[in-house]
Design a protein around this motif. Structure first.
Motif, PDB file in Angstrom:
ATOM      1  N   TRP A 329     -30.403  19.391  78.169  1.00 55.54           N
ATOM      2  CA  TRP A 329     -31.392  19.188  77.118  1.00 55.54           C
ATOM      3  C   TRP A 329     -32.652  18.527  77.653  1.00 55.54           C
ATOM      4  CZ3 TRP A 329     -26.748  16.366  76.858  1.00 55.54           C
ATOM      5  CH2 TRP A 329     -26.866  14.994  77.083  1.00 55.54           C
ATOM      6  N   LEU A 352     -22.022  34.886  66.989  1.00 57.81           N
ATOM      7  CA  LEU A 352     -23.177  34.409  66.221  1.00 57.81           C
ATOM      8  C   LEU A 352     -24.247  35.509  66.197  1.00 57.81           C
ATOM      9  CD1 LEU A 352     -23.689  30.674  67.218  1.00 57.81           C
ATOM     10  CD2 LEU A 352     -22.227  31.662  65.461  1.00 57.81           C
ATOM     11  N   SER A 361     -31.855  27.232  71.350  1.00 59.26           N
ATOM     12  CA  SER A 361     -32.375  26.175  72.214  1.00 59.26           C
ATOM     13  C   SER A 361     -33.665  25.570  71.655  1.00 59.26           C
ATOM     14  CB  SER A 361     -32.622  26.728  73.624  1.00 59.26           C
ATOM     15  OG  SER A 361     -33.457  27.857  73.557  1.00 59.26           O
ATOM     16  N   GLY A 370     -35.784  18.283  57.455  1.00 58.06           N
ATOM     17  CA  GLY A 370     -34.379  18.283  57.835  1.00 58.06           C
ATOM     18  C   GLY A 370     -33.650  19.576  57.537  1.00 58.06           C
TER      19      GLY A 370
ATOM     20  N   VAL B 187     -24.625  22.923  52.546  1.00 57.35           N
ATOM     21  CA  VAL B 187     -26.025  22.907  52.982  1.00 57.35           C
ATOM     22  C   VAL B 187     -26.107  22.444  54.434  1.00 57.35           C
ATOM     23  CG1 VAL B 187     -28.233  21.741  52.676  1.00 57.35           C
ATOM     24  CG2 VAL B 187     -26.989  22.614  50.686  1.00 57.35           C
ATOM     25  N   PHE B 191     -27.818  25.098  56.582  1.00 55.63           N
ATOM     26  CA  PHE B 191     -29.276  24.929  56.584  1.00 55.63           C
ATOM     27  C   PHE B 191     -29.780  23.730  57.370  1.00 55.63           C
ATOM     28  CE2 PHE B 191     -28.351  27.307  52.681  1.00 55.63           C
ATOM     29  CZ  PHE B 191     -29.105  28.433  52.936  1.00 55.63           C
ATOM     30  N   THR B 192     -28.956  23.206  58.275  1.00 55.70           N
ATOM     31  CA  THR B 192     -29.508  22.138  59.115  1.00 55.70           C
ATOM     32  C   THR B 192     -29.294  22.493  60.580  1.00 55.70           C
ATOM     33  OG1 THR B 192     -27.493  20.842  59.297  1.00 55.70           O
ATOM     34  CG2 THR B 192     -28.887  20.389  57.385  1.00 55.70           C
ATOM     35  N   VAL B 193     -30.091  21.858  61.416  1.00 57.34           N
ATOM     36  CA  VAL B 193     -29.951  22.064  62.855  1.00 57.34           C
ATOM     37  C   VAL B 193     -28.548  21.636  63.294  1.00 57.34           C
ATOM     38  CG1 VAL B 193     -30.761  21.285  65.102  1.00 57.34           C
ATOM     39  CG2 VAL B 193     -32.408  21.822  63.302  1.00 57.34           C
ATOM     40  N   ARG B 196     -26.099  24.363  62.607  1.00 56.69           N
ATOM     41  CA  ARG B 196     -26.181  25.450  63.592  1.00 56.69           C
ATOM     42  C   ARG B 196     -25.512  25.016  64.897  1.00 56.69           C
ATOM     43  NH1 ARG B 196     -26.244  29.928  61.638  1.00 56.69           N
ATOM     44  NH2 ARG B 196     -25.158  28.635  60.152  1.00 56.69           N
ATOM     45  N   PHE B 199     -21.716  25.342  64.680  1.00 60.36           N
ATOM     46  CA  PHE B 199     -21.294  26.730  64.880  1.00 60.36           C
ATOM     47  C   PHE B 199     -21.404  27.127  66.341  1.00 60.36           C
ATOM     48  CE2 PHE B 199     -21.576  27.402  60.299  1.00 60.36           C
ATOM     49  CZ  PHE B 199     -20.543  28.294  60.099  1.00 60.36           C
ATOM     50  N   ALA B 200     -22.488  26.732  66.989  1.00 59.80           N
ATOM     51  CA  ALA B 200     -22.696  27.119  68.387  1.00 59.80           C
ATOM     52  C   ALA B 200     -21.610  26.536  69.283  1.00 59.80           C
ATOM     53  CB  ALA B 200     -24.076  26.664  68.853  1.00 59.80           C
ATOM     54  N   SER B 203     -18.441  28.444  68.613  1.00 59.99           N
ATOM     55  CA  SER B 203     -18.454  29.847  69.006  1.00 59.99           C
ATOM     56  C   SER B 203     -18.376  29.978  70.524  1.00 59.99           C
ATOM     57  CB  SER B 203     -19.728  30.513  68.495  1.00 59.99           C
ATOM     58  OG  SER B 203     -19.792  31.840  68.906  1.00 59.99           O
ATOM     59  N   CYS B 211     -27.981  25.948  75.979  1.00 56.05           N
ATOM     60  CA  CYS B 211     -29.135  25.879  75.089  1.00 56.05           C
ATOM     61  C   CYS B 211     -29.573  24.439  74.851  1.00 56.05           C
ATOM     62  CB  CYS B 211     -28.816  26.545  73.759  1.00 56.05           C
ATOM     63  SG  CYS B 211     -28.679  28.324  73.922  1.00 56.05           S
ATOM     64  N   ILE B 213     -27.802  21.888  73.785  1.00 57.23           N
ATOM     65  CA  ILE B 213     -27.147  21.154  72.700  1.00 57.23           C
ATOM     66  C   ILE B 213     -26.262  20.082  73.320  1.00 57.23           C
ATOM     67  CG2 ILE B 213     -25.469  21.340  70.829  1.00 57.23           C
ATOM     68  CD1 ILE B 213     -26.532  24.223  70.433  1.00 57.23           C
ATOM     69  N   ARG B 214     -26.336  18.871  72.780  1.00 55.28           N
ATOM     70  CA  ARG B 214     -25.500  17.798  73.321  1.00 55.28           C
ATOM     71  C   ARG B 214     -24.123  17.938  72.691  1.00 55.28           C
ATOM     72  NH1 ARG B 214     -29.944  12.979  73.606  1.00 55.28           N
ATOM     73  NH2 ARG B 214     -31.710  14.403  73.559  1.00 55.28           N
ATOM     74  N   GLY B 269     -12.675  28.673  66.454  1.00 56.73           N
ATOM     75  CA  GLY B 269     -13.985  28.073  66.279  1.00 56.73           C
ATOM     76  C   GLY B 269     -15.065  29.084  65.954  1.00 56.73           C
ATOM     77  N   GLY B 270     -16.204  28.565  65.492  1.00 61.40           N
ATOM     78  CA  GLY B 270     -17.363  29.417  65.244  1.00 61.40           C
ATOM     79  C   GLY B 270     -17.336  30.143  63.912  1.00 61.40           C
ATOM     80  N   GLU B 271     -16.282  29.987  63.143  1.00 57.52           N
ATOM     81  CA  GLU B 271     -16.218  30.671  61.858  1.00 57.52           C
ATOM     82  C   GLU B 271     -15.608  29.760  60.809  1.00 57.52           C
ATOM     83  OE1 GLU B 271     -14.702  34.816  61.737  1.00 57.52           O
ATOM     84  OE2 GLU B 271     -14.902  34.596  63.896  1.00 57.52           O
TER      85      GLU B 271
END
Lengths: 514, 324
Positions: A329, A352, A361, A370, B187, B191-193, B196, B199-200, B203, B211, B213-214, B269-271
């Motif tokens: 990151w 996905l 990313s 938010g 929500v 609808f939030t980072v 997402r 899910f990532a 998945s 990407c 993501i921590r 995972g992922g679903e």
């Protein structure tokens, strides 16, 4: 029939053909293996070596051609048939049960038993005999295999193959994970096998190794056999010429671009999986190709640079500032972006959507108070889909449903969306169709013109020569030589990658010193 | 074209599959004359919903964990521990609001510990949470002195009352709490980072790392949030029982996991989705309720629910095979 020699060769494969869909993987390949012979099978990645060996082992059924073992027709319909026919495969990933002992591994599936009870003395005797045969009686039959060195493990596999009364041993890149010392020991064993009634097919990218251990060779290129003969009297240059051939096409649309000032510097960067520290410079608008064999350190360097592997030492400087954070990151924040060589396993989250994969990313632009705004995300991704000519039903389609080429474009699209200024591309065209390849080349050229800096790892020499400004070659973990692309040819690259020095015998160190 | 239609159909199945299952279950009992009258009553629906609150709260957190590719076997023990802590606090004279907070935070701490162990020691979630299952249950029994903790009645006990005190609430406050948090979590996931990222990670963790993501942070947060929900669920358990019982909810983690899976969550995972999970919870509650009304013994219910889990996952598998 009458002109056949009295003793037939151990193995004769003739006119072998195999196609996968529209791709002709093998086209009329012949191969003959004599008694006590070590035969090298040589070729670039994708030349058809592994398909050939899968046919021999029975894992794949050929479309055309015949095989004979000891003069008898051999037509395996599965790997079990191959084993029973006397064909043993020894892969770089060893097929051993690490918790079982040497003896148990060697005897696995063929345990000597008396009315259901293991006959331990008989087992130990047989195991000792076969370990004598491979000239390593010092290996204790009772040690768990997991405690042995990689070299010793390979011995156990060979011993198992011998005990199986195998006639044909196939060794696929057996030294790629071995130390120099272990390799030497393995060569001694292989030479020792010449006395036995077996034949060895030896596959390796390290040509010097091949030359020292093999009696004869067959070179494959694009699924055809382009040469074979006795190893004695054949030079490395001959082999390299056969491997690369003369096959240059206009597949590479040349996009004019100019190189600017330096943007990325590696100063003795050493990652956990790198054999040696690596230093290199990359300029704005430059495409630097990294050539070398698989496992030679190219991928490992990119991964350490991107923070995916632990960094053990050295510095990375981007646009004049040394990078502090060592995790992906942090690196992404400084403009780095990596395209993984393993598209399905790492590059993409296959279930996905295209939209999520492309924007993962950098989701920030779609966020307000938010909350993500999917409509914005879709619009932005739809633009990228158009721009990269991705064939998809829409941003919401799962990326796993796309073809390989289109999946790769999604992975590349992520770097675009991320607005990375230094792109680390690891085998970006592997396994994708020619049209997509050409589009990707054009796209990479376009990025260079925009002033992005690109590190381009590839095992496909024509594309390196076709689109790079400069090419650096890795050999066994070391970056051995870097020159402008115009100063390389395929044979030179192949020589540097397989032997560690540029052609005509000039040692690399001397060249660097000049 | 036909491919497009099929993918549209499968997407519809994805969303409506569990819903159709719920309608079928309700229709089944609604058509049986012996129970029809009692089953279709509003009061019965309310009581089914009230009975669902404890599993539903646990399943909200479990959905996050399963979508992120993890699992939490300690959920039920955590619920028991939180109920004991809440009772202990009420009994010790703490204000009910504080007692509630203590219960919820206890759950959160257990979740945080799960997340920290999974990420720091790189252990499989199955093993970590299996260990935590024993630890939390043991701690609950220890704190309760191996018996039930009696506590004076407070407003906490009204959270699960079938006829709520301000009658305009219509349903137990616990149900409203579930609806509120379910909406919030839906929500969050969609609808939030952070959603997402969950899910990532589930998945393909390698992609997530690639990407930027921590992934460790995401996992710790997911387990901690899930722990908070277990804590809240424990408070509801105390509210329902009016005592703190360390032996309550044994095996409930499997009901919670089953609800997520019936609702379309994949253990790979992922679903998964909050709506699906909530429908999964209701399917199980209505089945239990209907079977009880029919006078069928407990073991029949167990067999039916077991079969439904297998059928739900088998249908899910079939759907995936078609897509590929």
């Amino acid at each position: 029939m009458s002109d056949r020699p009295a003793v037939p060769p151990i193995l004769r494969m003739s006119g072998i053909g195999k196609s996968f869909g529209a791709t002709q993987a093998l086209d009329g390949v012949d191969l003959e293996l004599g008694r006590g012979e070590v035969h090298a099978l040589i070729g670039e990645n994708g030349a058809g070596k592994s398909t050939m060996m899968k046919i021999l082992s029975g894992a794949i059924v050929p479309d055309a051609g015949r095989m004979e073992i000891d003069g008898r027709p051999y037509a395996p319909s599965g790997p079990g048939d191959g084993l029973r026919g006397g064909v043993s495969m020894i892969y770089q990933e060893l097929n051993l049960a690490p918790h079982l002992s040497v003896a148990e591994n060697i005897m696995l599936g063929r345990e000597t038993a008396r009315s259901g009870w293991l006959d331990r003395p008989a087992i130990r005797r047989q195991v000792r005999e076969v370990l004598e045969l491979v000239r390593h009686p010092e290996i204790s039959p009772d040690v768990p295999v997991g405690r042995l060195s990689v070299g010793a493990k390979q011995l156990v596999e060979i011993a198992r193959a011998l005990l199986n009364k195998s006639r044909i041993l196939v060794m696929d890149e057996p030294t790629s994970s071995l130390t120099q010392e272990d390799s030497q020991r393995l060569f001694e064993i292989i030479r020792g096998l010449r006395g036995q009634d077996v034949g060895v097919i030896y596959i390796s990218h390290f040509l010097e190794e091949v030359q020292s251990v093999a009696d004869s060779y067959t070179v494959l290129r694009d699924g055809r056999s382009v040469g074979s003969g006795a190893m004695a009297g054949t030079s490395l240059d001959d082999l390299i010429q056969l491997m690369v051939g003369r096959k240059f096409t206009q597949l590479f649309p040349r996009v004019e671009h100019a190189c600017g000032g330096p943007v990325l510097t590696l100063d003795r960067l050493k990652g956990r999986r790198m054999a040696a520290p690596v230093s290199l410079d990359l300029a704005k608008g430059e495409i630097l190709g990294l050539a070398g064999l698989i496992g030679s350190g190219r991928t490992e360097t990119l991964r350490a640079l991107f923070g995916l592997d632990e960094v053990e030492g050295g510095a990375v400087v981007v646009s004049g500032a040394e990078l502090a954070g060592r995790r992906p990151w942090a690196r992404i924040g400084r403009g780095l972006g990596l395209l993984s060589e393993d598209r399905q396993g790492e590059g993409l989250a296959l279930n996905l959507s295209v939209a999520d994969n492309m924007t993962l990313s950098r989701l920030a632009p779609f966020r307000r108070r938010g909350l993500l705004r999917p409509a914005r995300q879709r619009r932005s991704v739809a633009g990228l889909i158009d721009r990269l000519k991705i064939k998809a039903k829409g941003p919401g389609q799962p990326v796993g449903a796309l073809s390989g080429g289109n999946q790769q474009k999604v992975a590349l699209g992520r770097l675009l969306h991320q607005e990375a200024s230094v792109l680390l591309l690891d085998e970006p065209t592997r396994g994708i169709d020619v049209v997509s390849k050409s589009q990707i080349y054009e796209w990479i050229g376009g990025l260079a013109r925009e002033g992005k800096a690109i590190l381009f790892v590839s095992s496909y020499l024509p594309e390196l020569l076709g689109i790079c400004d400069r090419i650096a070659v890795f050999h066994r973990g070391n970056l051995v030589e870097s020159r402008p692309a115009a100063a390389w040819d395929a044979a030179g690259l192949m020589a540097a990658a397989t032997v560690g020095r540029a052609p005509r015998g000039t040692p690399v160190e001397q060249r660097n010193a000049e | 074209m036909s491919r497009q239609n099929r993918s549209g159909l499968s997407r519809a199945l994805n969303i409506f599959g569990p819903f159709i299952g719920l309608v079928l279950v309700i229709a089944l009992f609604a058509l049986i004359p012996e129970v029809q009258g009692r089953f279709l009553r509003m009061a019965n629906f309310k009581s089914v919903a009230t009975q669902s609150v404890i599993v539903a709260l646990g399943a909200l957190g479990m959905t996050l964990i399963i979508v992120s590719g993890g699992i939490d076997l300690s959920a039920a023990s955590n619920i028991a521990l939180a109920s004991v802590i809440t009772a202990y606090a009420v009994n010790a004279g703490a204000a009910p609001a504080w007692a509630l907070l203590f219960g919820v935070l206890t759950g959160g701490l257990v979740g945080l510990a799960n997340g920290a162990l999974v990420t720091r020691l790189r252990l499989v979630p199955f093993i970590v949470t299996m260990g935590m299952m024993g630890i939390a249950r043991g701690a609950a029994k220890w704190i309760a002195g191996n018996q039930k903790i009696d506590a004076p009645m407070t407003w906490i006990n009204e959270l699960m009352a079938k006829s709520p005190r301000p009658s305009w609430l219509l349903m137990a406050p616990g149900i409203w709490i579930v609806i509120l948090f379910a909406a919030a979590m839906a929500v969050l996931l969609k609808f939030t980072v952070f959603g997402r990222h969950i899910f990532a990670v589930g998945s393909n963790e390698a992609t997530a790392r690639l990407c930027g993501i921590r992934t460790d942070r995401v996992k710790v947060l997911v387990y901690a949030v899930s722990g908070l929900f277990c804590g809240l669920s424990g408070v509801m358990e105390f509210s329902r029982l009016t005592v703190g019982d360390p032996t309550v909810a044994v095996g409930l983690e499997l009901d919670i996991i089953a609800a997520v899976v019936i609702g379309g969550g994949s253990l790979n995972g992922g679903e998964g989705s909050i709506l699906g999970t909530m429908i999964g919870v209701l399917i199980m509650s209505f089945l239990r309720n209907g079977c009880t009304m029919m006078g069928w013994p407990n073991y029949i219910q167990e067999i039916i629910i077991g079969a439904i889990i297998i059928v739900a996952v088998a249908i899910d598998r079939l759907r995936h095979r078609k897509e590929c």
